[in-house]
Write an enzyme that holds these catalytic residues in place. Structure first.
Site, PDB file in Angstrom:
ATOM      1  N   PRO A  10     -32.709 -40.066 -20.654  1.00  0.00           N
ATOM      2  CA  PRO A  10     -32.557 -39.133 -19.537  1.00  0.00           C
ATOM      3  C   PRO A  10     -33.887 -38.685 -18.922  1.00  0.00           C
ATOM      4  CG  PRO A  10     -32.109 -38.029 -21.616  1.00  0.00           C
ATOM      5  CD  PRO A  10     -32.208 -39.504 -21.913  1.00  0.00           C
ATOM      6  N   ASN A  11     -33.827 -38.545 -17.620  1.00  0.00           N
ATOM      7  CA  ASN A  11     -34.940 -38.066 -16.787  1.00  0.00           C
ATOM      8  C   ASN A  11     -36.051 -39.099 -16.597  1.00  0.00           C
ATOM      9  OD1 ASN A  11     -33.832 -35.408 -16.323  1.00  0.00           O
ATOM     10  ND2 ASN A  11     -34.276 -34.997 -18.466  1.00  0.00           N
ATOM     11  N   ARG A  18     -41.667 -36.626 -11.730  1.00  0.00           N
ATOM     12  CA  ARG A  18     -41.415 -35.703 -12.840  1.00  0.00           C
ATOM     13  C   ARG A  18     -42.739 -35.381 -13.531  1.00  0.00           C
ATOM     14  NH1 ARG A  18     -38.806 -37.360 -18.680  1.00  0.00           N
ATOM     15  NH2 ARG A  18     -38.703 -35.234 -19.480  1.00  0.00           N
ATOM     16  N   TYR A  23     -46.514 -37.301 -17.264  1.00  0.00           N
ATOM     17  CA  TYR A  23     -45.906 -38.637 -17.337  1.00  0.00           C
ATOM     18  C   TYR A  23     -46.537 -39.657 -16.396  1.00  0.00           C
ATOM     19  CZ  TYR A  23     -42.374 -36.157 -20.040  1.00  0.00           C
ATOM     20  OH  TYR A  23     -41.747 -35.411 -20.992  1.00  0.00           O
ATOM     21  N   ASN A  74     -36.809 -45.438 -25.771  1.00  0.00           N
ATOM     22  CA  ASN A  74     -37.358 -44.112 -25.463  1.00  0.00           C
ATOM     23  C   ASN A  74     -36.164 -43.250 -25.080  1.00  0.00           C
ATOM     24  OD1 ASN A  74     -38.368 -41.744 -24.438  1.00  0.00           O
ATOM     25  ND2 ASN A  74     -40.060 -42.697 -23.331  1.00  0.00           N
ATOM     26  N   ALA A  77     -35.276 -36.691 -24.199  1.00  0.00           N
ATOM     27  CA  ALA A  77     -35.005 -35.493 -25.013  1.00  0.00           C
ATOM     28  C   ALA A  77     -33.933 -35.732 -26.075  1.00  0.00           C
ATOM     29  CB  ALA A  77     -34.607 -34.325 -24.104  1.00  0.00           C
ATOM     30  N   GLU A  98     -39.658 -47.079 -31.454  1.00  0.00           N
ATOM     31  CA  GLU A  98     -39.508 -45.852 -30.650  1.00  0.00           C
ATOM     32  C   GLU A  98     -40.809 -45.637 -29.868  1.00  0.00           C
ATOM     33  OE1 GLU A  98     -38.921 -42.498 -33.234  1.00  0.00           O
ATOM     34  OE2 GLU A  98     -39.094 -41.035 -31.607  1.00  0.00           O
ATOM     35  N   HIS A 100     -42.767 -43.060 -26.935  1.00  0.00           N
ATOM     36  CA  HIS A 100     -42.831 -41.898 -26.038  1.00  0.00           C
ATOM     37  C   HIS A 100     -44.095 -41.984 -25.202  1.00  0.00           C
ATOM     38  CE1 HIS A 100     -39.391 -40.166 -27.939  1.00  0.00           C
ATOM     39  NE2 HIS A 100     -39.931 -40.477 -29.108  1.00  0.00           N
ATOM     40  N   ARG A 107     -47.276 -31.177 -27.821  1.00  0.00           N
ATOM     41  CA  ARG A 107     -46.485 -30.409 -26.859  1.00  0.00           C
ATOM     42  C   ARG A 107     -45.650 -29.335 -27.589  1.00  0.00           C
ATOM     43  NH1 ARG A 107     -43.528 -34.395 -22.946  1.00  0.00           N
ATOM     44  NH2 ARG A 107     -43.321 -32.456 -21.748  1.00  0.00           N
TER      45      ARG A 107
END
Ligand code: DQA
Length: 151
Positions: A10-11, A18, A23, A74, A77, A98, A100, A107
């Site tokens: 998502p996103n 964004r 990012y 990825n 959230a 995985e 990111h 963060r």
């Protein structure tokens, strides 16, 4: 069977607009082309899929079983709380990486926990899109190890 599917959560469809300070300015389209090109660099046949839906993400993992040898994921959230995605990944028999884009450990505290990492072969965080190239390299090496073991 194709070699690897890059599953984006998502996103990530909002990349480019964004939080560019976190990012970057590349779009999902740019990231998708990048994933295809780094896969090709390692002679991997690949597909890229993005969804904002947890159900579709889980179904994509189910469909990857028997269709792809490896997954680069990825989950956005979902990473931090989706036991359903962790369960689906646990069913997938091949290598799972995985990735990111951001350094989640630098963060907010809620981003420090991944429920996906325990079922992944490895995780790459904080390298931006380069993380997907590192993941493609890892997939290539892990698939070669599997092939060597099968001989
Ligand atoms: C992310 C990190 C997650 O915490 C966040 O929710 C995302 C993107 C990353 O690529 O840095 O959506 O997975």
């Amino acid at each position: 069977m194709r070699d690897v599917i890059f599953l984006l959560g998502p996103n990530l469809d909002q990349l480019g607009r964004r939080e560019p300070e976190i990012y970057g300015t590349l779009t999902l389209e740019d990231l998708s082309r990048y994933c295809e090109s780094v896969a090709a660099e390692f002679a991997l046949s690949a597909a890229v899929f993005q969804t904002n839906s947890e159900a579709k993400f889980i179904e994509a993992i189910h469909e990857a079983i028997g269709s792809f040898k490896a997954i680069v994921v990825n989950p956005g959230a979902f990473t931090h709380y989706s036991y359903a995605i962790a369960d689906a990944l646990a069913m997938f028999p091949g290598p799972k990486l995985e990735v990111h884009l951001s350094n989640v450990y630098g963060r907010e505290p809620w981003r420090h926990r991944s429920v996906v990492s325990p079922v992944a072969n490895g995780a790459i965080v904080g390298l931006g899109i380069l993380g997907f190239k590192v993941a493609a390299m890892a997939v290539s090496g892990l698939l070669a190890d599997i092939d060597a073991g099968a001989k």
